[in-house]
Design an enzyme around this catalytic site. Structure first.
Site, PDB file in Angstrom:
ATOM      1  N   MET A   1       5.726  61.491  32.840  1.00 45.44           N
ATOM      2  CA  MET A   1       4.327  61.064  32.827  1.00 45.44           C
ATOM      3  C   MET A   1       4.259  59.586  32.472  1.00 45.44           C
ATOM      4  O   MET A   1       4.745  59.161  31.421  1.00 45.44           O
ATOM      5  CB  MET A   1       3.511  61.901  31.837  1.00 45.44           C
ATOM      6  CG  MET A   1       3.412  63.369  32.240  1.00 45.44           C
ATOM      7  SD  MET A   1       2.282  64.322  31.173  1.00 45.44           S
ATOM      8  CE  MET A   1       0.687  63.687  31.719  1.00 45.44           C
ATOM      9  N   SER A   2       3.651  58.809  33.355  1.00 43.32           N
ATOM     10  CA  SER A   2       3.620  57.355  33.191  1.00 43.32           C
ATOM     11  C   SER A   2       2.325  56.850  32.576  1.00 43.32           C
ATOM     12  O   SER A   2       2.210  55.669  32.254  1.00 43.32           O
ATOM     13  CB  SER A   2       3.807  56.694  34.548  1.00 43.32           C
ATOM     14  OG  SER A   2       2.702  56.997  35.395  1.00 43.32           O
TER      15      SER A   2
ATOM     16  N   GLY B   1      -0.443  57.153  34.406  1.00 41.30           N
ATOM     17  CA  GLY B   1      -1.234  56.856  35.586  1.00 41.30           C
ATOM     18  C   GLY B   1      -1.817  58.109  36.207  1.00 41.30           C
ATOM     19  O   GLY B   1      -1.495  59.234  35.810  1.00 41.30           O
TER      20      GLY B   1
ATOM     21  N   ASP C   1      -1.321  59.356  39.222  1.00 39.81           N
ATOM     22  CA  ASP C   1      -0.406  60.132  40.054  1.00 39.81           C
ATOM     23  C   ASP C   1       0.348  61.187  39.245  1.00 39.81           C
ATOM     24  O   ASP C   1       0.395  62.365  39.619  1.00 39.81           O
ATOM     25  CB  ASP C   1       0.585  59.208  40.764  1.00 39.81           C
ATOM     26  CG  ASP C   1      -0.102  58.277  41.752  1.00 39.81           C
ATOM     27  OD1 ASP C   1      -1.146  58.662  42.307  1.00 39.81           O
ATOM     28  OD2 ASP C   1       0.404  57.160  41.969  1.00 39.81           O
ATOM     29  N   SER C   2       0.948  60.783  38.141  1.00 38.81           N
ATOM     30  CA  SER C   2       1.685  61.757  37.333  1.00 38.81           C
ATOM     31  C   SER C   2       0.733  62.719  36.620  1.00 38.81           C
ATOM     32  O   SER C   2       1.091  63.866  36.333  1.00 38.81           O
ATOM     33  CB  SER C   2       2.596  61.057  36.324  1.00 38.81           C
ATOM     34  OG  SER C   2       1.875  60.213  35.453  1.00 38.81           O
TER      35      SER C   2
ATOM     36  N   MET D   1       8.662  58.060  29.362  1.00 38.06           N
ATOM     37  CA  MET D   1       9.874  57.263  29.199  1.00 38.06           C
ATOM     38  C   MET D   1       9.517  55.862  28.722  1.00 38.06           C
ATOM     39  O   MET D   1       8.799  55.131  29.411  1.00 38.06           O
ATOM     40  CB  MET D   1      10.622  57.148  30.532  1.00 38.06           C
ATOM     41  CG  MET D   1      11.304  58.405  30.976  1.00 38.06           C
ATOM     42  SD  MET D   1      11.947  58.247  32.679  1.00 38.06           S
ATOM     43  CE  MET D   1      10.519  58.805  33.609  1.00 38.06           C
TER      44      MET D   1
ATOM     45  N   CYS E   1      16.011  51.378  38.668  1.00 36.17           N
ATOM     46  CA  CYS E   1      15.438  52.207  37.613  1.00 36.17           C
ATOM     47  C   CYS E   1      15.435  53.671  38.042  1.00 36.17           C
ATOM     48  O   CYS E   1      15.757  54.564  37.257  1.00 36.17           O
ATOM     49  CB  CYS E   1      14.027  51.739  37.278  1.00 36.17           C
ATOM     50  SG  CYS E   1      13.221  52.723  35.986  1.00 36.17           S
TER      51      CYS E   1
ATOM     52  N   GLY F   1       5.598  61.721  39.739  1.00 36.36           N
ATOM     53  CA  GLY F   1       4.399  61.504  40.550  1.00 36.36           C
ATOM     54  C   GLY F   1       4.639  60.532  41.674  1.00 36.36           C
ATOM     55  O   GLY F   1       3.835  59.618  41.901  1.00 36.36           O
TER      56      GLY F   1
ATOM     57  N   CYS G   1       8.090  46.887  35.844  1.00 32.66           N
ATOM     58  CA  CYS G   1       7.603  47.494  34.599  1.00 32.66           C
ATOM     59  C   CYS G   1       7.774  46.580  33.389  1.00 32.66           C
ATOM     60  O   CYS G   1       6.908  46.539  32.522  1.00 32.66           O
ATOM     61  CB  CYS G   1       8.275  48.835  34.364  1.00 32.66           C
ATOM     62  SG  CYS G   1      10.044  48.748  34.054  1.00 32.66           S
TER      63      CYS G   1
END
Length: 369
Positions: A9-10, A12, A14-15, A34, A99, A123, A195
């Site tokens: 899960m970022s 955002g 999408d995730s 992460m 990455c 995502g 990032c």
């Protein structure tokens, strides 16, 4: 018994929607954020902390467990040092591809499997398909958001354990799902940039880690037309930010080459200047999704940067473990250090790192070789 999925899960949309869909499909979902980089932006805000808080809030809304994991050391060792080394060579790397190769589908995967996960999920706009000879990476349905380019160096082990819940959706559908379920991230804008750099000035960031030295900007006739601020700040094909004004024909200037030994930046004028074009490239460190060399030579398509239209090519190999990609027609602004991603229709076959290019005209070989 429910299958366990650990989702990256970022923070955002999408995730967030990926988490929602996985839960609706009956999986035992655990959200994992992460943390790959620890640095504040110019306003003193750590964007990773903000994103982690957003991801945690969505996890609470969906009633799924949520944790954070620190991969800063792995990221520094496997991705950031690669990033810096490539710039030292005068090349322009793609750390997002690395990455995925080294962190999301390697270190993250190992961590998840140690927690007895059946799958990991991301995502990303991409799809996985099991066929008789292995797991295939397919483009996402949304052509504008397809992220198979960035996933082109992951392996069979990772693909066999990966779910892409939004890979068969358009971005607009993802937004609608988020809004329908009132997810906290429904209207959050997409993140841009690398990032660890985020929205900050890219050149300023590089100057913190690499030494730069001013030098001459020369045109194709050897005439000095300006002064550069350090070769690491320029990319082949670059038009903006070169700092040349009122010189020549009035047409735009483009970066066409670098000489690291002499600290010279070469430029040329005109959108269609032959010095911008090449007919083939040599790629190093090839990675094939099926983890075996395809029969070569073969015809296919390739992308040399994200969102580029597919380029018809022929792929072959040389005796040095490298591959040769020949273009059906000359291609503009191929950049050493970037990733050449190879496709057969909807399937991503793999990729290589662009080592050097074959210029359209022999007289321009000195620019990049």
């Amino acid at each position: 018994m429910k299958k366990r999925v650990i989702l990256g899960m970022s923070g955002g949309v999408d995730s967030s929607v990926a988490a929602l869909l996985l839960k609706e499909q009956g999986y035992d979902v655990i959200g994992l954020f992460m943390k790959n980089w620890d640095e504040k932006d110019e306003d003193g805000v750590c964007t990773a902390s903000v994103d982690a808080d957003d991801a945690r809030r969505v996890a609470v809304e969906l009633d799924i467990p949520f944790y954070t994991i620190n991969f800063e050391k792995e990221y520094w060792d496997r991705v950031f040092t690669y990033f810096l080394d490539e710039y030292k060579k005068g090349r322009t790397p793609n750390p997002d591809v690395m990455c995925n190769q080294e962190i999301k589908f390697n270190a993250f995967l190992d961590y998840a499997l140690n927690l007895e996960a059946d799958y990991i999920a991301m995502g990303h706009y991409a799809q996985v398909e099991k066929r008789d000879d292995g797991y295939y990476l397919l483009r996402g349905r949304d052509e504008n958001k397809d992220q198979s380019y960035f996933l082109s160096r992951i392996n069979q082990r990772a693909l066999s354990k990966t779910l892409f819940p939004i890979g068969d959706l358009d971005k607009s559908e993802v937004r609608k799902i988020a809004e329908k379920h009132n997810l906290y991230t429904a209207t959050k804008k997409d993140s841009t940039g690398i990032c660890f750099i985020g929205e900050r000035d890219f050149d300023e960031f590089l100057d913190k880690y690499l030494l730069t030295k001013e030098g001459d900007i020369l045109d194709l006739y050897g005439k000095k037309v300006g002064t550069h601020t350090g070769l690491i700040h320029y990319t082949l094909g670059q038009r903006r930010g070169i700092g040349i004004g009122g010189v020549g024909s009035g047409e735009p200037w483009f970066v066409v080459g670098k000489d690291l030994n002499k600290n010279i930046l070469y430029v040329a004028q005109g959108e269609e200047n032959p010095a911008l074009y090449s007919t083939s490239l040599i790629g190093e460190s090839p990675k094939w999704i099926l983890e075996k060399d395809p029969q070569m030579p073969f015809k296919c398509t390739a992308k040399f940067r994200y969102r580029q239209k597919d380029i018809p090519v022929t792929v072959d190999k040389n005796g040095d473990g490298e591959i040769i990609i020949k273009f059906d027609n000359p291609v503009k602004a191929i950049t050493p250090g970037q990733i050449a991603v190879i496709y057969q229709d909807e399937a991503c076959l793999g990729s290589c790192i662009i080592k050097k290019i074959e210029p359209l005209e022999e007289k321009y070989r000195y620019l990049n070789n």
